[in-house]
Design an enzyme around this catalytic site. Structure first.
Site, PDB file in Angstrom:
ATOM      1  N   LYS A 207      -9.082   1.506 -43.489  1.00 14.65           N
ATOM      2  CA  LYS A 207     -10.269   0.693 -43.125  1.00 14.65           C
ATOM      3  C   LYS A 207     -10.822   0.052 -44.209  1.00 14.65           C
ATOM      4  O   LYS A 207     -11.277  -1.147 -44.239  1.00 14.65           O
ATOM      5  CB  LYS A 207     -11.156   1.523 -42.527  1.00 14.65           C
ATOM      6  CG  LYS A 207     -12.373   0.716 -41.895  1.00 14.65           C
ATOM      7  CD  LYS A 207     -12.073  -0.549 -41.084  1.00 14.65           C
ATOM      8  CE  LYS A 207     -13.187  -1.533 -40.990  1.00 14.65           C
ATOM      9  NZ  LYS A 207     -14.233  -1.238 -40.090  1.00 14.65           N
ATOM     10  N   CYS A 260     -20.136  -4.986 -42.974  1.00 19.43           N
ATOM     11  CA  CYS A 260     -18.923  -4.320 -43.186  1.00 19.43           C
ATOM     12  C   CYS A 260     -18.458  -4.644 -44.716  1.00 19.43           C
ATOM     13  O   CYS A 260     -18.594  -3.727 -45.654  1.00 19.43           O
ATOM     14  CB  CYS A 260     -17.543  -4.662 -42.093  1.00 19.43           C
ATOM     15  SG  CYS A 260     -18.011  -3.840 -40.557  1.00 19.43           S
TER      16      CYS A 260
HETATM   17  N1  LIG Z   1     -20.214  -4.424 -35.773  1.00 19.51           N
HETATM   18  C1  LIG Z   1     -18.831  -4.568 -36.215  1.00 19.51           C
HETATM   19  O1  LIG Z   1     -18.410  -5.608 -36.023  1.00 19.51           O
HETATM   20  C2  LIG Z   1     -17.961  -3.398 -36.702  1.00 19.51           C
HETATM   21  C3  LIG Z   1     -16.767  -3.463 -36.723  1.00 19.51           C
HETATM   22  C4  LIG Z   1     -15.961  -2.678 -37.388  1.00 19.51           C
HETATM   23  C5  LIG Z   1     -16.416  -1.385 -37.762  1.00 19.51           C
HETATM   24  N2  LIG Z   1     -17.681  -1.209 -37.579  1.00 19.51           N
HETATM   25  C6  LIG Z   1     -18.413   0.080 -37.864  1.00 19.51           C
HETATM   26  O2  LIG Z   1     -18.974   0.882 -36.725  1.00 19.51           O
HETATM   27  C7  LIG Z   1     -19.883   1.511 -37.373  1.00 19.51           C
HETATM   28  C8  LIG Z   1     -21.199   1.205 -36.473  1.00 19.51           C
HETATM   29  O3  LIG Z   1     -21.648  -0.064 -36.673  1.00 19.51           O
HETATM   30  P1  LIG Z   1     -22.344  -0.871 -35.878  1.00 19.51           P
HETATM   31  O4  LIG Z   1     -22.146  -2.234 -35.869  1.00 19.51           O
HETATM   32  O5  LIG Z   1     -21.812  -0.532 -34.338  1.00 19.51           O
HETATM   33  O6  LIG Z   1     -23.910  -0.499 -36.081  1.00 19.51           O
HETATM   34  P2  LIG Z   1     -25.120  -0.886 -34.928  1.00 19.51           P
HETATM   35  O7  LIG Z   1     -26.178  -1.131 -35.989  1.00 19.51           O
HETATM   36  O8  LIG Z   1     -24.915  -2.084 -34.175  1.00 19.51           O
HETATM   37  O9  LIG Z   1     -25.275   0.261 -34.058  1.00 19.51           O
HETATM   38  C9  LIG Z   1     -25.538   1.462 -34.481  1.00 19.51           C
HETATM   39  C10 LIG Z   1     -25.933   2.391 -33.392  1.00 19.51           C
HETATM   40  O10 LIG Z   1     -26.160   3.825 -33.807  1.00 19.51           O
HETATM   41  C11 LIG Z   1     -27.319   4.136 -33.118  1.00 19.51           C
HETATM   42  N3  LIG Z   1     -27.582   5.343 -33.966  1.00 19.51           N
HETATM   43  C12 LIG Z   1     -28.113   5.368 -35.194  1.00 19.51           C
HETATM   44  N4  LIG Z   1     -28.220   6.881 -35.452  1.00 19.51           N
HETATM   45  C13 LIG Z   1     -28.039   7.500 -34.525  1.00 19.51           C
HETATM   46  C14 LIG Z   1     -27.919   8.936 -34.244  1.00 19.51           C
HETATM   47  N5  LIG Z   1     -28.279   9.879 -35.016  1.00 19.51           N
HETATM   48  N6  LIG Z   1     -27.530   9.422 -32.975  1.00 19.51           N
HETATM   49  C15 LIG Z   1     -27.180   8.357 -32.300  1.00 19.51           C
HETATM   50  N7  LIG Z   1     -27.276   6.963 -32.299  1.00 19.51           N
HETATM   51  C16 LIG Z   1     -27.671   6.615 -33.556  1.00 19.51           C
HETATM   52  C17 LIG Z   1     -28.510   3.018 -33.512  1.00 19.51           C
HETATM   53  O11 LIG Z   1     -29.455   3.293 -32.615  1.00 19.51           O
HETATM   54  C18 LIG Z   1     -27.315   1.975 -32.935  1.00 19.51           C
HETATM   55  O12 LIG Z   1     -27.291   1.659 -31.432  1.00 19.51           O
HETATM   56  C19 LIG Z   1     -20.284   1.366 -38.830  1.00 19.51           C
HETATM   57  O13 LIG Z   1     -19.386   2.369 -39.763  1.00 19.51           O
HETATM   58  C20 LIG Z   1     -19.509  -0.157 -39.059  1.00 19.51           C
HETATM   59  O14 LIG Z   1     -19.097  -0.298 -40.385  1.00 19.51           O
HETATM   60  C21 LIG Z   1     -18.565  -2.094 -37.074  1.00 19.51           C
END
Ligand SMILES: NC(=O)c1ccc[n+]([C@@H]2O[C@H](COP(=O)([O-])OP(=O)(O)OC[C@H]3O[C@@H](n4cnc5c(N)ncnc54)[C@H](O)[C@@H]3O)[C@@H](O)[C@H]2O)c1
Length: 397
Positions: A207, A260
């Site tokens: 990744k 990311c």
């Molecule tokens: N958004 C994308 O397009 C994308 C793509 C690939 C990978 N990712 C990866 O996915 C992961 C999450 O990213 P995202 O974009 O979903 O973030 P985001 O900010 O959209 O969502 C994160 C969620 O986690 C919740 N959260 C935070 N701490 C928490 C806890 N202790 N317990 C439960 N919930 C909790 C928040 O309230 C939020 O709803 C990251 O590692 C990111 O790199 C995201």
């Protein structure tokens, strides 16, 4: 709910995943610290209305096969825990583990013999086998072998989440062989294109290097774009004919934004530095610098064009058209386009913003004044990288 899968973190990446699992005939408990989000989901209302395909799934499964809760104890009967909370970097570019640590500690408190934990959050290499394992063992009083631990990094792209989960190749690797196999067999039930790799470390690395590839190639495109501009070469045309099966020059831009790509190269750079390798990562560091510096490149071009307008510089109405971090995605996280508008504002220029995805009110909430592009003296079209002087700005804003 017995034998359910828990998805920890219902954000841009976690919620589509939870919905896709539910759509594959499985019960899902989503745990998120955001109670408003949980309420919406439980009422079948999609908190991410701009994600194609998600609306239908939340409407169909929210509150039913997909239940959301702020309380980890509601997931105590689950047998699989998928962690997908964010991991950012701090001002020194070091990983900030706060969200991840909190989530893992809470899982540790409800962990049982035989449970499987899968890390989907993008993490620096070794995180799953060292930190996550340690935090789980500390909290649960169980040992690896009592539970199984793997990594399957999320590879979706905002705006394409559901389709990516359905057809994009996804990898999973365990901290030991058994963990890898267990996780692979679970993921096979809802990810059609899942591949088992030899370890969690390899999965983590896959990744990160994907993000590094994008960052370095965007930096290359930005550098070539700047050179083309000095040489008065039409970069768009040159790029179109240069690209073929073995040459994929990316699109130039104002830099790289979002959750990311701007972060992942630092996971490798800092890990290497921690191990005493300071000069191995010049390319990754330089790419980061080149991409972040694009903001200043574009501010210079904007201001040079403002000087061509017959008005005092601070009275020229500048409109930055497009401030989301990527075209078509309603998200301004680490947006370089927004950064351009911010810097111009801080320096006292007469800057306005418009964006096809944001209302006037949303723009104002972000701290900017809205102006329709036709009413500006100068328009910076951030996605097409065009600076246009408007000789006859309309008076109607
Ligand atoms: N958004 C994308 O397009 C994308 C793509 C690939 C990978 N990712 C990866 O996915 C992961 C999450 O990213 P995202 O974009 O979903 O973030 P985001 O900010 O959209 O969502 C994160 C969620 O986690 C919740 N959260 C935070 N701490 C928490 C806890 N202790 N317990 C439960 N919930 C909790 C928040 O309230 C939020 O709803 C990251 O590692 C990111 O790199 C995201």
């Amino acid at each position: 709910m017995n034998n359910s899968i828990a998805v920890i973190g219902l954000g841009a990446a976690g919620l589509p995943l939870a919905a896709v699992i539910a759509s594959n005939n499985m019960n899902v408990i989503g745990v998120d610290i955001n109670s408003k989000k949980c309420d919406l989901i439980n009422h079948g209302v999609n908190p991410l209305p701009d994600e194609p395909g998600l609306q239908n799934l939340i409407k169909k499964y929210g509150g039913g096969r997909l239940k959301a809760s702020t309380n980890y104890s509601d997931a105590a009967n689950c047998t699989v825990y998928i962690i997908i909370v964010p991991l950012f970097i701090d001002e020194n570019h070091l990983p900030d583990y706060n969200h991840l640590h909190e989530a893992v500690k809470n899982i540790g408190k409800i962990l049982k013999r035989g449970d499987v934990i899968v890390v989907e959050t993008t993490v620096p290499p070794y995180t799953t086998e060292t930190l996550i394992r340690k935090w789980l063992e500390e909290e649960s009083n169980l040992k690896l072998g009592d539970f199984y631990l793997a990594c399957s990094p999320e590879r979706i792209m905002t705006g394409y989440s559901i389709s990516r989960l359905k057809d994009f190749p996804k990898v999973v690797g365990g901290v030991d062989k058994e963990s890898g196999l267990k996780a692979y067999n679970i993921y096979k039930k809802f990810i059609p294109n899942i591949k088992l790799v030899s370890s969690a470390r390899v999965a983590e690395f896959i990744k990160i290097i994907e993000g590094c590839y994008r960052d370095v190639n965007i930096a290359l495109a930005n550098e070539l774009f700047k050179i083309a501009s000095i040489l008065q070469v039409d970069f768009k045309e040159a790029r179109e004919y240069a690209n073929h099966a073995y040459c994929n020059i990316h699109q130039p831009s104002t830099g790289v934004g979002g959750h990311c790509i701007p972060y992942y190269p630092w996971f490798l750079i800092k890990e290497a530095e921690r191990r005493g390798f300071y000069d191995y990562f010049r390319l990754l560091k330089t790419a980061r610098e080149i991409n972040d510096e694009m903001v200043y490149y574009w501010i210079k071009i904007i201001l040079e064009n403002c000087l061509k307008i017959n008005k005092p510089l601070t009275q020229v109405k500048i409109c930055v058209n497009g401030i989301t971090f990527r075209k078509g995605v309603k998200n301004t996280h680490y947006s370089r386009n927004m950064k351009i508008a911010e810097i111009l504002k801080e320096k006292g220029f007469n800057v306005y913003v418009s964006d096809e995805l944001l209302s006037k009110k949303e723009i104002e909430t972000l701290g900017f004044h809205y102006l329709k592009p036709e009413a500006a003296d100068l328009i910076f079209d951030s996605f097409n990288l065009e600076v246009k002087i408007n000789p006859n700005p309309s008076l109607d804003d």
